[in-house]
Design a protein around this motif. Structure first.
Motif, short mmCIF file in Angstrom:
data_model
loop_
_atom_site.label_atom_id
_atom_site.label_comp_id
_atom_site.label_asym_id
_atom_site.label_seq_id
_atom_site.Cartn_x
_atom_site.Cartn_y
_atom_site.Cartn_z
N ASP A 154 16.30 -14.66 -9.09
CA ASP A 154 17.33 -14.71 -10.14
C ASP A 154 17.90 -16.11 -10.28
O ASP A 154 18.15 -16.59 -11.38
CB ASP A 154 18.45 -13.71 -9.80
N PHE A 155 18.11 -16.78 -9.15
CA PHE A 155 18.64 -18.14 -9.17
C PHE A 155 17.67 -19.08 -9.88
O PHE A 155 18.06 -19.84 -10.79
CB PHE A 155 18.90 -18.63 -7.75
N VAL A 156 16.41 -19.05 -9.46
CA VAL A 156 15.43 -19.97 -10.03
C VAL A 156 15.24 -19.71 -11.52
O VAL A 156 15.17 -20.65 -12.33
CB VAL A 156 14.09 -19.87 -9.26
N LEU A 157 15.16 -18.44 -11.90
CA LEU A 157 14.97 -18.13 -13.32
C LEU A 157 16.18 -18.52 -14.15
O LEU A 157 16.04 -18.93 -15.31
CB LEU A 157 14.67 -16.64 -13.48
N ALA A 158 17.38 -18.42 -13.56
CA ALA A 158 18.59 -18.78 -14.31
C ALA A 158 18.80 -20.28 -14.41
O ALA A 158 19.24 -20.80 -15.44
CB ALA A 158 19.81 -18.12 -13.66
#
Length: 697
Positions: A457-461
């Protein structure tokens, strides 16, 4: 962050850089530039050669050269007067590192870090090496003498320098596309078996691992041995894998108190490591030990996985859930100081009975096995032997040792910790997501899947906007366009995460990343993938992502992701490039399997025809089937799920059509080559079908 540089004097340009490695050199008297337009323009304007120094924050010999040479006012003066000096963090610019490592290879050297290469102002190399000492030793010229010689050559032998640069440029072009002129071929299951048997000949029969000292974990090649065993290569292949995993887990290359693996051992028996811990190593080893658990469950495999996951959570996880890049080998200026022990240090922490037990178990002696009489912990005497010697139950002794280890760990936590490189790299996070996702399935740990999801979620955001993936995130800023490995690693990790969570958003992101990677990196003329996005302007030679080294090539992880996407979505178009690419690389893979280990894993999955299982039914109904499937070693199969009555995402519309429960029972639809068998409703029958893989015959 361990700072090898002296803190005296005014900071140079590197103080403004986010990279921890570059900031380690911010107080050098060297007039450092980061790689970029300013430095390259200055080299042309002043007609000076470029001194390019490439390393990374956890690199021990990078620190040594920094202390010896870059902190020396006299050597810095030579560098500043004769050269435009550029520092590059190889973890930020793997394309530059890959390209200029070729210079050292062309010179007949082994490559490595620190990488030291001298370039003309138009970026053509004319000399290179790795570590240079401050005076002649180790069979290497002293750095000051080398600087003087090259400055003299630039001033008075420019024609010879130009000739050498042209030869290097030609050689780099050949290296970059090495093997791409081979005729395409068809890889067979028998080839995979033969790859494994040939690789097994390189395995140390006593200590496991490949070759002698220094010895690297090399998880992708060990995993390929398992694939060859699965296809009928014979018990010796599995035995070689288990010997390697056992000896690593009991040796000093594994942190016996804190979990996680160091980079490599300097000896052949996994005892004394270089103490840096890299995210990509631990990500791949996490996956490998989880696969070993599927092949043959053992308490040691579970222990390693649990402790490594806890290490990553404790030391390497950002507040937002993503994972940091590396931990240093050094603390307080000494390599390994944080990790080693002496008998008197035990006495200050443990009661006498525990002290004697720990000394014997880990072989902590006054002489030690490391510098200055210190000891790197290894499991020298197994718990079973100690229990037999003392006449007590094994379980009782294990409880004592666990308590003693906890006391030692808590005491160690009071020491000055090694520095940490806190940049978040998209690709390395993808590898870690992949490892955590499989471990979550194998060990039935949904909390580990949540940790993988937090990282995703962090990387995609923060790093992915739907069309562009950034490579690095630090200090609130996404930086540097992603490379092939970032797209491939993340797509592979997200397909694995979908199989652990069945949250379709991760599969949709993997699909988008894989398609975008093809647009950015596929070279149809060469039939291969570029390392950097097409049109990268600061590379003197275009480079291709071919070889699997310490971490996999992005071409290999992307191929793995594409095969999984084909299985999970039913979209045959995802197989078009894997088929072309594996055919293109078949000769290289068969001829030199040690250099293409991860590609071998992807090719092995391709051989099974985008194999997949779709589970149909409520979570409760499919739970026994899913648990059974997760327990068996079926590495080429991808798992999907259809929940009755739930909306079908467009991406899965084709694959989920007609996949329904059988009566009120959950069903498993097993498919190869887009042809499906009759649905199975019995967990035991499904497990049997999954392990009944085709042999290499």
């Amino acid at each position: 962050m361990a700072a090898p540089s002296s803190q005296s004097g005014s900071p140079n340009r590197l103080a403004r850089e986010p990279s921890p490695y570059l900031r380690q050199h911010a107080h050098n008297p060297v007039d450092w530039f980061p790689w970029g337009e300013e430095a390259l323009a200055r080299a042309k304007a002043e007609d000076k050669p470029i001194l390019l120094s490439v390393g990374y924050s956890a690199c021990h010999w990078c620190h040594v050269m920094a202390h010896e040479s870059f902190e020396s006012p006299d050597i810095a003066r030579q560098m500043n007067e004769g050269f435009i000096n550029i520092k590059v963090d190889r973890e930020e610019r793997p394309d530059l590192d890959q390209l200029y490592q070729g210079v050292v290879q062309l010179m007949g050297q082994g490559g490595g870090w620190p990488l030291t290469v001298f370039l003309t102002p138009d970026l053509k190399p004319f000399y290179g090496g790795t570590y240079f000492p401050p005076e002649d030793r180790f069979g290497r010229p002293g750095f000051p003498r080398l600087l003087a010689s090259l400055r003299e050559a630039w001033a008075h032998k420019r024609e010879e320098v130009g000739k050498q640069a042209r030869l290097f440029e030609e050689g780099l072009g050949e290296l970059a596309a090495y093997g791409l002129d081979a005729a395409p071929g068809t890889l067979s299951a028998g080839d995979v078996v033969e790859l494994g048997r040939r690789m097994a000949q390189e395995v140390d029969p006593v200590h496991g691992g490949f070759g002698g000292a220094p010895k690297f974990p090399n998880p992708m090649n060990v995993a390929l041995l398992l694939r060859a065993w699965r296809r009928g290569g014979g018990a010796p292949l599995k035995d070689a894998v288990f010997l390697t995993l056992e000896r690593m887990a009991l040796g000093g290359v594994y942190d016996q108190l804190g979990g996680g693996f160091h980079r490599y051992s300097v000896d052949a028996r996994w005892l004394v490591p270089h103490f840096e811990k890299m995210l990509y190593d631990n990500a791949q080893l996490l996956h490998l030990y989880a696969e070993a658990q599927q092949v043959e469950p053992r308490p040691l495999w579970r222990k390693v996985v649990e402790e490594t996951v806890e290490y990553l959570h404790r030391e390497m996880t950002d507040a937002g859930g993503a994972f940091y890049a590396a931990q240093d080998a050094d603390s307080e200026g000494e390599e390994g100081k944080f990790f080693v022990w002496r008998p008197e240090e035990l006495q200050a922490v443990l009661p006498p009975a525990w002290k004697d037990l720990v000394q014997r178990h880990f072989r902590i002696t006054p002489e030690g096995n490391f510098e200055g009489g210190a000891t790197v912990l290894e499991v020298a005497v197994p718990v079973e032997d100690l229990a037999r010697e003392r006449g007590v139950p094994v379980a009782e002794l294990e409880r004592e040792l666990a308590a003693a280890r906890t006391a030692l760990f808590e005491a160690r936590e009071q020491r000055v910790k090694p520095g940490r490189d806190d940049k978040i790299l998209a690709g390395w996070n993808g590898l870690t997501i992949r490892g955590l996702a499989l471990a979550a399935r194998v060990f039935e740990r949904p909390d580990w899947a949540r940790r993988a999801a937090d990282a995703a979620d962090f990387v995609l955001a923060k790093l992915w906007d739907g069309t562009r993936l950034a490579r690095s995130y630090q200090e609130g800023q996404a930086r540097i366009d992603g490379f092939l490995e970032d797209y491939g690693d993340l797509a592979s990790g997200l397909t694995a995460l979908y199989q652990a969570t069945f949250d379709v958003k991760y599969l949709e992101a993997a699909d988008a990343l894989a398609r975008r990677a093809v647009e950015l990196f596929w070279d149809a003329r060469k039939g291969a993938y570029l390392t950097a996005p097409r049109g990268q302007k600061d590379l003197v030679v275009a480079t291709y992502g071919l070889f699997d080294n310490a971490f996999p090539s992005g071409a290999s992880t992307l191929t793995e992701a594409q095969v999984a996407l084909a299985a999970l979505t039913g979209d045959k178009r995802h197989l078009e490039l894997p088929e072309k690419y594996v055919a293109r690389m078949r000769e290289g893979l068969v001829g030199n399997p040690m250099a293409y280990g991860y590609l071998g894993l992807a090719a092995d999955a391709l051989l099974d025809g985008a194999a997949g299982v779709t589970f149909a039914g409520t979570r409760e109904a499919v739970a026994p089937l899913l648990a059974s499937a997760n327990r068996v070693y079926a590495p080429t199969f991808a798992f999907g799920w259809k929940e009755p009555g739930a909306p079908v995402p467009p991406l899965l519309a084709e694959i989920l059509e007609g996949r329904e429960p059988v009566g009120d029972r959950g069903a498993a639809y097993l498919c190869r080559g887009f042809v499906c068998e009759r649905p199975l409703t019995e967990a035991e029958a499904l497990a049997g079908r999954l392990v009944a893989a085709p042999t290499g015959a």
